[in-house]
Design a protein around this motif. Sequence first.
Motif, PDB file in Angstrom:
ATOM      1  N   THR A  35       0.854  -1.184   0.000  1.00 20.04           N
ATOM      2  CA  THR A  35       0.000   0.000   0.000  1.00 20.04           C
ATOM      3  C   THR A  35       0.892   1.235   0.000  1.00 20.04           C
ATOM      4  N   PRO A  36       0.792   2.071  -1.032  1.00 16.72           N
ATOM      5  CA  PRO A  36       1.607   3.290  -1.039  1.00 16.72           C
ATOM      6  C   PRO A  36       1.203   4.224   0.099  1.00 16.72           C
ATOM      7  N   THR A  37       2.133   5.073   0.507  1.00 23.17           N
ATOM      8  CA  THR A  37       1.880   5.900   1.688  1.00 23.17           C
ATOM      9  C   THR A  37       0.723   6.870   1.494  1.00 23.17           C
ATOM     10  N   HIS A  38       0.477   7.334   0.278  1.00 27.60           N
ATOM     11  CA  HIS A  38      -0.642   8.281   0.116  1.00 27.60           C
ATOM     12  C   HIS A  38      -1.987   7.600   0.380  1.00 27.60           C
ATOM     13  N   PHE A  41      -2.713   7.164   4.357  1.00 29.51           N
ATOM     14  CA  PHE A  41      -3.175   8.342   5.093  1.00 29.51           C
ATOM     15  C   PHE A  41      -4.391   8.994   4.450  1.00 29.51           C
ATOM     16  N   GLY A  42      -5.027   8.297   3.511  1.00 26.89           N
ATOM     17  CA  GLY A  42      -6.262   8.779   2.925  1.00 26.89           C
ATOM     18  C   GLY A  42      -6.104   9.886   1.900  1.00 26.89           C
ATOM     19  N   GLY A  43      -4.900  10.076   1.377  1.00 28.80           N
ATOM     20  CA  GLY A  43      -4.672  11.138   0.402  1.00 28.80           C
ATOM     21  C   GLY A  43      -4.864  10.645  -1.027  1.00 28.80           C
ATOM     22  N   ILE A  44      -4.530  11.499  -1.952  1.00 32.01           N
ATOM     23  CA  ILE A  44      -4.584  11.141  -3.364  1.00 32.01           C
ATOM     24  C   ILE A  44      -3.165  10.999  -3.889  1.00 32.01           C
ATOM     25  N   GLU A  45      -3.039  10.275  -4.974  1.00 30.00           N
ATOM     26  CA  GLU A  45      -1.714  10.044  -5.535  1.00 30.00           C
ATOM     27  C   GLU A  45      -1.152  11.354  -6.094  1.00 30.00           C
ATOM     28  N   LEU A  47       0.726  14.088  -8.370  1.00 30.78           N
ATOM     29  CA  LEU A  47       0.882  14.202  -9.818  1.00 30.78           C
ATOM     30  C   LEU A  47       2.345  14.072 -10.235  1.00 30.78           C
ATOM     31  N   ASP A  48       3.238  14.444  -9.334  1.00 34.90           N
ATOM     32  CA  ASP A  48       4.667  14.321  -9.611  1.00 34.90           C
ATOM     33  C   ASP A  48       5.045  12.841  -9.618  1.00 34.90           C
ATOM     34  N   GLN A  49       5.568  12.377 -10.746  1.00 33.27           N
ATOM     35  CA  GLN A  49       5.881  10.949 -10.902  1.00 33.27           C
ATOM     36  C   GLN A  49       6.940  10.486  -9.906  1.00 33.27           C
ATOM     37  N   ALA A  50       7.932  11.311  -9.644  1.00 33.76           N
ATOM     38  CA  ALA A  50       8.985  10.937  -8.699  1.00 33.76           C
ATOM     39  C   ALA A  50       8.418  10.771  -7.291  1.00 33.76           C
ATOM     40  N   MET A  51       7.538  11.667  -6.899  1.00 34.72           N
ATOM     41  CA  MET A  51       6.924  11.586  -5.575  1.00 34.72           C
ATOM     42  C   MET A  51       6.011  10.356  -5.479  1.00 34.72           C
ATOM     43  N   SER A  52       5.285  10.082  -6.541  1.00 31.92           N
ATOM     44  CA  SER A  52       4.419   8.903  -6.566  1.00 31.92           C
ATOM     45  C   SER A  52       5.244   7.625  -6.445  1.00 31.92           C
TER      46      SER A  52
END
Length: 95
Positions: A35-38, A41-45, A47-52
């Motif tokens: 499960t990705p960290t976003h 914590f209930g956030g959205i993915e 838009l920055d590919q590196a951050m995703s």
Amino acid sequence: MNTFKCLSLGLGIVGLVTGVYAAYLWNIASKIPVTPTHLQFGGIEPLDQAMSNAQWIVGLLQSIKQSGIFNQRAAKWTAATVLFGSAASFLGLLS
């Protein structure tokens, strides 16, 4: 039934139970989801590919760590299974 046979039977049953529990732990370890960290914590993915990608990598590392904990426990229970099974076999030879 003599004492060695009873002990052998008891150790065999304990070995069976510990073996089934170890298999249960291996099964849990193999089903840990990533499960990705976003999403944690209930956030959205982002838009920055590196951050995703970074959030997916962190999620992957967390699931690997959790799976490793279950694998370690399962390995210890498997060792106990071998110990009890070997003791049961040895006592079976003595009876």
